[in-house]
Design an enzyme around this catalytic site. Sequence first.
Site, short mmCIF file in Angstrom:
data_model
loop_
_atom_site.label_atom_id
_atom_site.label_comp_id
_atom_site.label_asym_id
_atom_site.label_seq_id
_atom_site.Cartn_x
_atom_site.Cartn_y
_atom_site.Cartn_z
N THR A 120 2.83 39.54 33.30
CA THR A 120 2.56 38.45 32.37
C THR A 120 2.58 39.02 30.96
OG1 THR A 120 1.21 37.27 33.99
CG2 THR A 120 0.97 36.63 31.69
N LYS A 133 3.40 30.25 33.31
CA LYS A 133 2.30 31.09 33.78
C LYS A 133 1.12 31.01 32.82
CE LYS A 133 -0.05 34.29 35.95
NZ LYS A 133 0.41 35.67 36.12
N LYS A 173 -19.20 9.27 35.13
CA LYS A 173 -20.57 9.06 35.67
C LYS A 173 -21.23 10.40 35.98
CE LYS A 173 -20.89 7.94 39.99
NZ LYS A 173 -21.62 9.13 40.55
#
Length: 299
Positions: A101, A176, A252
Site C-alpha cells: 500500500t 485500497k 434511535k
Amino acid sequence: MTASTIGRAGYIGLGNMGSPMAERLLDRPAGLTVFDVLPEAMTPFTDKGATAASSPAGLAAECDLVCVTVLDDAQVREVVTGPDGVLSAARPGTVVAVHSTISDTTAVELAGLCADKGVDLVDAPVSGGAGGARNGALAVMVGASDEVFARIREPFGTFASLVVHAGPVGAGTRMKLARNLLHFVSFTAATEAQRLAEAAGLDITELGKVVRHTDAITGGAGSIMWRDTTSPLVEDDSWFPIFSRVRVLGEKDLALALDLADRLGVDLPLGARALSDLGPGLGVGTGEIAQTRSRKEHA
C-alpha cells in the site's frame, strides 16, 4: 504474453504478507523465483522447488510477472528503479505488480518509468491479511489497463478469491485507501464503544465477543455498500425505503447511546458525528431524531 502465456512468477518481499502470497504461487507449473534481503526467508521456498535470486534484477531477468510486497514507497522505488532493481533487467512485456500500500501518485509515476522500457507496472494492493493469503482468499484491487488486467487474473487467483479491476494505474491504491479509511475509522469507533461500555460497568471483552459474532452474521459496514452513487436518493428509488429504515433504527440507537454517554460523562465525538451524518450519508436526509437532538444542542 497473453492471459494464457504469463509464465514464471517472481516474488520480492517474503514478510508477513508476502510469504503466504508467494507460497500460493508455488503450485503454478511455470515456476517461482523469490528474493528477500534476508536469505533465511527464501529457504522455505527453495526447499519446495523455488529458485532464489540474488537481487531484484536477477529475479526480473527470468520472470514474466514480478510481485512486490515491501514496506513503503521508498522501498518500492528502490526495488523497481534502484541500481540493481527490476527495471535494470526486466524484459519488455514483463508485468510488475506492487502489492504494497503506497501513494497512488507513486504508482502512477513508477508506471510511467516502467512504460518507457516496455514494462507494465500495476498497483495491486490486497485486503484480507495473512490469513486470507494463506487460504487463497484475499481481495486484490488492481489498477491496470484492460489488457494487462486480463493477463494477471490467473496468477492473482492463486492467492485471491476476489480480483477487482478498479481502473487504470493508481485506481487500485485509491480503492485500497478508501477501504482502509473505513477499516481504521471503524477501529476508532470501536474504542468509543469500549469507553462507553466500560463507563457503564460492562465487561468490554464480552462486548467484543458480541461484536465479532454479529458482524460475522450481518457483514458489518459492508452490508450497506450496495449503491453505485453517493448522490441523494429519490423517493421512488428501491433503496429509499430500505435506507430510510436503516436511518430510523440507526438514529434511535445512536441517540440512546449518546444520552447514556452524557449521563456517564463520556465524550463520543464519532458517535455524535454519526448521528448527524448517517441519514445524509445513506442518501435519505436527516431524520427527525437527529434534527431534534441538533436543535437541543444549539438551543
